[in-house]
Design an enzyme around this catalytic site. Sequence first.
Site, PDB file in Angstrom:
ATOM      1  N   GLY A   1      26.154  34.586  68.426  1.00 36.30           N
ATOM      2  CA  GLY A   1      26.539  35.973  68.604  1.00 36.30           C
ATOM      3  C   GLY A   1      25.388  36.739  69.242  1.00 36.30           C
ATOM      4  O   GLY A   1      24.232  36.315  69.195  1.00 36.30           O
ATOM      5  N   CYS A   2      25.693  37.885  69.840  1.00 40.47           N
ATOM      6  CA  CYS A   2      24.645  38.642  70.525  1.00 40.47           C
ATOM      7  C   CYS A   2      23.610  39.195  69.543  1.00 40.47           C
ATOM      8  O   CYS A   2      22.394  39.034  69.746  1.00 40.47           O
ATOM      9  CB  CYS A   2      25.255  39.756  71.359  1.00 40.47           C
ATOM     10  SG  CYS A   2      26.414  40.845  70.491  1.00 40.47           S
ATOM     11  N   TYR A   3      24.056  39.830  68.464  1.00 40.58           N
ATOM     12  CA  TYR A   3      23.110  40.331  67.469  1.00 40.58           C
ATOM     13  C   TYR A   3      22.332  39.198  66.792  1.00 40.58           C
ATOM     14  O   TYR A   3      21.109  39.284  66.638  1.00 40.58           O
ATOM     15  CB  TYR A   3      23.834  41.154  66.404  1.00 40.58           C
ATOM     16  CG  TYR A   3      24.359  42.495  66.855  1.00 40.58           C
ATOM     17  CD1 TYR A   3      23.502  43.520  67.234  1.00 40.58           C
ATOM     18  CD2 TYR A   3      25.731  42.754  66.871  1.00 40.58           C
ATOM     19  CE1 TYR A   3      23.986  44.761  67.620  1.00 40.58           C
ATOM     20  CE2 TYR A   3      26.227  43.990  67.256  1.00 40.58           C
ATOM     21  CZ  TYR A   3      25.360  44.996  67.626  1.00 40.58           C
ATOM     22  OH  TYR A   3      25.841  46.222  68.007  1.00 40.58           O
TER      23      TYR A   3
ATOM     24  N   THR B   1      21.465  36.453  68.020  1.00 37.48           N
ATOM     25  CA  THR B   1      20.480  35.925  68.960  1.00 37.48           C
ATOM     26  C   THR B   1      19.149  36.638  68.792  1.00 37.48           C
ATOM     27  O   THR B   1      18.086  36.008  68.702  1.00 37.48           O
ATOM     28  CB  THR B   1      20.985  36.064  70.405  1.00 37.48           C
ATOM     29  OG1 THR B   1      22.140  35.242  70.585  1.00 37.48           O
ATOM     30  CG2 THR B   1      19.917  35.643  71.403  1.00 37.48           C
TER      31      THR B   1
END
Length: 311
Positions: free
Chosen positions: A113-115, A117
């Site tokens: 997921g972006c967060y 990461t």
Amino acid sequence: MHTLFIDGAAGTTGLEILERLAGREEFAILTLDADRRKDTAARREVLNEADIAILCLPDEAAREAVALIDPVSKTRVIDASSAHRTDPAWTYGFPELVGRDAIANAARVSNPGCYPTGFLALVAPLVRAGLLPADWPYTVNAVSGYSGGGKALIARFEEAEPDIAFRSYALGLAHKHRAEMKHYAGLEHGVIFAPAVVPAYRGMVVEVPLHLGAMAGDPTPDRLRAALQAFYAGSPVVAVGERGEAPDEIVLRCEDAASDAMSLFVFGNEGGYHARLVAVLDNLGKGAGGATIQSLNLMCGLPETCGLRLG
């Protein structure tokens, strides 16, 4: 040449991936006409024909797509959804953490997921090194551009409610990203995750505040920074700021260009009792499309930075 099928290519992440693949002669993109994209038989055929299928779908649709792939098929999969991120049968698509060879040899790769990461890039190496405790109650404060919410949130910010200045969400404290944060950082407790969205299309800042003075082992800001620098030494994607290079402020701008790089910073106070670990990345870059391309390159035996925007 490797054949690719992007299931969900018309979505935000799918379009970002296609942009990075434009002009690359190593790949041939398989497509379905618009009237066949929801035809199960047609999708089954192309999913099993491709060397690699990239899934840019909601979680349930991603699971359905995987089920359409014959168990003996040659097709390898990169899933950009959160459907398989903590599944032990899948390889987590974060080469800096799990190892490049693991991804290069994987049949099933699940994008981070972006967060997570940003959080994992900061915390996981420090927990592994024994500088941060695995049983600490970590807090994650983060802000993202609105493109991370897909077409519905993009429309809300750009058309329905263009006057939104700040949107805090996941106030029920049960966001789906928490599971992979805990799992891949090797933590004993789930994190308190406080995400928000601002009126910028792309970009992301993830922060982990730390009360170092309450921790055992003297984990000073300088020691944390040095450990991160050693962990990411030589990385073409992740950079760790030197003590003297720490910016006075971190700013997301509405017109920031797309980037697949990630910058990490460790800020500390005079006595070293407090620290702020900060990751700056593009939610559509290293947080989504860029991560996909990085894994794709490794799976195909290519240099991992091919097609990435790292300037």
